[in-house]
Scaffold this motif. Structure first.
Motif, PDB file in Angstrom:
ATOM      1  N   GLY A 162       0.791  -1.237   0.000  1.00  0.00           N
ATOM      2  CA  GLY A 162       0.000   0.000   0.000  1.00  0.00           C
ATOM      3  C   GLY A 162       0.818   1.279   0.000  1.00  0.00           C
ATOM      4  N   GLY A 163       2.124   1.174   0.168  1.00  0.00           N
ATOM      5  CA  GLY A 163       2.974   2.354   0.071  1.00  0.00           C
ATOM      6  C   GLY A 163       2.769   3.351   1.203  1.00  0.00           C
ATOM      7  N   ALA A 164       3.515   4.435   1.108  1.00  0.00           N
ATOM      8  CA  ALA A 164       3.440   5.476   2.139  1.00  0.00           C
ATOM      9  C   ALA A 164       2.055   6.121   2.156  1.00  0.00           C
ATOM     10  N   ILE A 165       1.415   6.173   1.009  1.00  0.00           N
ATOM     11  CA  ILE A 165       0.111   6.844   0.955  1.00  0.00           C
ATOM     12  C   ILE A 165      -0.943   6.037   1.719  1.00  0.00           C
ATOM     13  N   TRP A 210       4.417  16.267   0.107  1.00  0.00           N
ATOM     14  CA  TRP A 210       4.081  14.974   0.714  1.00  0.00           C
ATOM     15  C   TRP A 210       3.478  15.125   2.096  1.00  0.00           C
ATOM     16  N   CYS A 245       7.434  14.876   7.550  1.00  0.00           N
ATOM     17  CA  CYS A 245       8.069  14.219   6.407  1.00  0.00           C
ATOM     18  C   CYS A 245       9.507  14.725   6.383  1.00  0.00           C
ATOM     19  N   ASN A 273      12.102  14.124   4.535  1.00  0.00           N
ATOM     20  CA  ASN A 273      12.725  14.536   3.259  1.00  0.00           C
ATOM     21  C   ASN A 273      11.602  14.716   2.244  1.00  0.00           C
ATOM     22  N   THR A 310      10.417  15.022  -1.107  1.00  0.00           N
ATOM     23  CA  THR A 310      10.971  14.535  -2.365  1.00  0.00           C
ATOM     24  C   THR A 310      10.779  15.509  -3.530  1.00  0.00           C
ATOM     25  N   ASP A 324       7.663  10.218   7.926  1.00  0.00           N
ATOM     26  CA  ASP A 324       7.701   9.668   6.569  1.00  0.00           C
ATOM     27  C   ASP A 324       9.122   9.874   6.041  1.00  0.00           C
ATOM     28  N   SER A 336      10.333   8.112   3.364  1.00  0.00           N
ATOM     29  CA  SER A 336      10.343   7.368   2.104  1.00  0.00           C
ATOM     30  C   SER A 336      11.573   7.646   1.245  1.00  0.00           C
ATOM     31  N   SER A 337      11.930   8.923   1.117  1.00  0.00           N
ATOM     32  CA  SER A 337      12.926   9.245   0.093  1.00  0.00           C
ATOM     33  C   SER A 337      14.329   9.508   0.637  1.00  0.00           C
ATOM     34  N   GLN A 395      10.361   2.286  -2.854  1.00  0.00           N
ATOM     35  CA  GLN A 395      10.816   2.515  -4.237  1.00  0.00           C
ATOM     36  C   GLN A 395      11.759   3.689  -4.447  1.00  0.00           C
ATOM     37  N   LYS A 396      12.065   4.464  -3.419  1.00  0.00           N
ATOM     38  CA  LYS A 396      13.000   5.561  -3.618  1.00  0.00           C
ATOM     39  C   LYS A 396      14.434   5.120  -3.327  1.00  0.00           C
TER      40      LYS A 396
HETATM   41  C1  LIG Z   1       6.999   8.847  -3.069  1.00  0.00           C
HETATM   42  C2  LIG Z   1       6.592   9.329  -1.723  1.00  0.00           C
HETATM   43  C3  LIG Z   1       5.343   9.003  -1.150  1.00  0.00           C
HETATM   44  C4  LIG Z   1       4.316   8.184  -1.891  1.00  0.00           C
HETATM   45  O1  LIG Z   1       4.632   6.854  -1.881  1.00  0.00           O
HETATM   46  P1  LIG Z   1       3.618   5.752  -2.498  1.00  0.00           P
HETATM   47  O2  LIG Z   1       4.443   4.529  -2.496  1.00  0.00           O
HETATM   48  O3  LIG Z   1       3.201   6.220  -3.847  1.00  0.00           O
HETATM   49  O4  LIG Z   1       2.472   5.629  -1.551  1.00  0.00           O
HETATM   50  C5  LIG Z   1       5.064   9.477   0.109  1.00  0.00           C
HETATM   51  N1  LIG Z   1       5.951  10.221   0.798  1.00  0.00           N
HETATM   52  C6  LIG Z   1       7.141  10.558   0.285  1.00  0.00           C
HETATM   53  C7  LIG Z   1       8.080  11.379   1.084  1.00  0.00           C
HETATM   54  C8  LIG Z   1       7.507  10.118  -0.982  1.00  0.00           C
HETATM   55  O5  LIG Z   1       8.703  10.443  -1.505  1.00  0.00           O
END
Ligand SMILES: *Cc1c(COP(=O)(O)O)cnc(C)c1O
Length: 346
Positions: free
Chosen positions: A62-65, A89, A135, A137, A139, A159, A161-162, A182-183
């Protein structure tokens, strides 16, 4: 990008993983082979970030979202939560969380186009908040936190993620760290959540079982089928990172890469980056050509040299160089050389 040795190893193991007669894609997620891959992947991740025993590591989909919605469902328990808006974000996180309870925006740099993290002294933190969301970083706009505000015990939910694994962090400063893979980790489909065990058990009854952190923690992230191939590639990336010397070693490379690019941009009167010096992201470097009519030519010329995916996020425009862990310094050197040549030509 992913490290070449990781892709080569995935290719070599594609049809037959370690003599098992199966591709990782074909394995039962509960079989001994995949359970071994998952255990090693978690152990290496914990080692890389020095994650303490009091924290659970979850491998979710489901990813970060998706987590944006699951954070309030797992943590609010009828309280309110504080959110800082420092870019696209974290703004999205506020929007996603707002359906589930009272969300207070304690700081925002939206009106100044997300050029820096607002001074912590101006944040209107609530000592009774269930958590503070940040958040670390951003992105799209390339804004990175260098430290955290003093929340007086309110858990911080971040968060990352990146920029996860790009710099050393003190996990004990956080209640929850989450990020889509994925980042900086691997292919899409996997979302990592590090959660302090004290924060488990507060979930709303409306929380879907696959997103209930306590349920997933008690079931080794296997209440559903986890994204097994993405976990396998993440595990190869963690092994690669450990071979490089871990996070401390890759952080040095990341500092050098970012410095090379920002120094060149700052010295030029052809390109510009607007982010405050102290908050410039080491991972995502947005920049603009002063003459934006040259954007298409810039991108076309870059692509011809193998410098790919430089177009800025559609919400920001301009250019963005994402120089994640796997990008070697030679990649940044090639970009700077191209930018110089383009500047001279125009
Ligand atoms: C890419 C990104 C998201 C979104 O990630 P998804 O996998 O599409 O849910 C959320 N937060 C940050 C900081 C991101 O770089």
């Amino acid at each position: 990008m992913l490290p070449k040795p990781v892709l080569a190893r995935a290719q070599a193991e594609m049809l037959d993983w370690h003599g098992s007669g199966m591709s990782v894609m074909e394995m039962s997620h509960r079989g001994k082979e995949f359970m071994g891959i998952l255990a090693k992947t978690e152990a290496d991740f914990r080692r890389l970030l020095n994650v303490g025993e009091q924290y659970k590591v979850l491998f979710l989909q489901g990813g970060a979202i998706a987590e944006n919605a699951m954070i309030p469902l797992n943590l609010l328990a009828g309280q309110s939560a504080d959110y800082a808006i420092t870019g696209g974000w974290s703004k999205r996180s506020v929007d996603d969380a707002s359906a589930y309870g009272k969300i207070k925006v304690v700081a925002s740099s939206e009106r100044t186009a997300y050029r820096q993290v607002p001074d912590f002294a101006s944040w209107t933190l609530d000592k009774k908040a269930a958590y503070l969301h940040v958040c670390t970083n951003e992105t799209m706009s390339g804004v990175e936190f260098v430290d955290m505000p003093d929340t007086q015990g309110v858990p911080i939910v971040a968060d990352m993620s990146s920029h996860i694994l790009s710099r050393q962090i003190d996990v004990s400063q956080y209640g929850v760290i989450y990020g889509g893979a994925q980042k900086n980790i691997g292919p899409a489909g996997l979302c990592l959540v590090i959660v302090h065990e004290d924060l488990l058990g507060r979930a709303s009854p409306l929380t879907p079982a696959v997103f209930n952190w306590k349920t997933q923690a008690e079931n080794q992230s296997m209440i559903n089928t986890p994204p097994s191939y993405s976990i396998y590639i993440a595990g190869l990336v963690f092994e690669w990172l450990l071979e490089q010397g871990g996070v401390a070693a890759i952080e040095k490379v990341n500092v050098a890469k970012a410095k090379l690019l920002y120094d060149y941009i700052d010295a030029s009167d052809f390109y510009v980056n607007h982010v405050a010096l102290q908050n410039r992201s080491r991972m995502n470097v947005p920049f603009f050509l002063h003459d934006e009519s040259l954007n298409a030519a810039f991108l076309q010329g870059a692509e011809a040299q193998g410098l790919l995916q430089l177009k800025g996020h559609r919400a920001v425009g301009g250019m963005r160089a994402s120089i994640y862990n796997a990008m070697p310094i030679a990649g940044v050197q090639a970009l700077v050389a191209y930018m110089q040549a383009f500047e001279h030509a125009h």
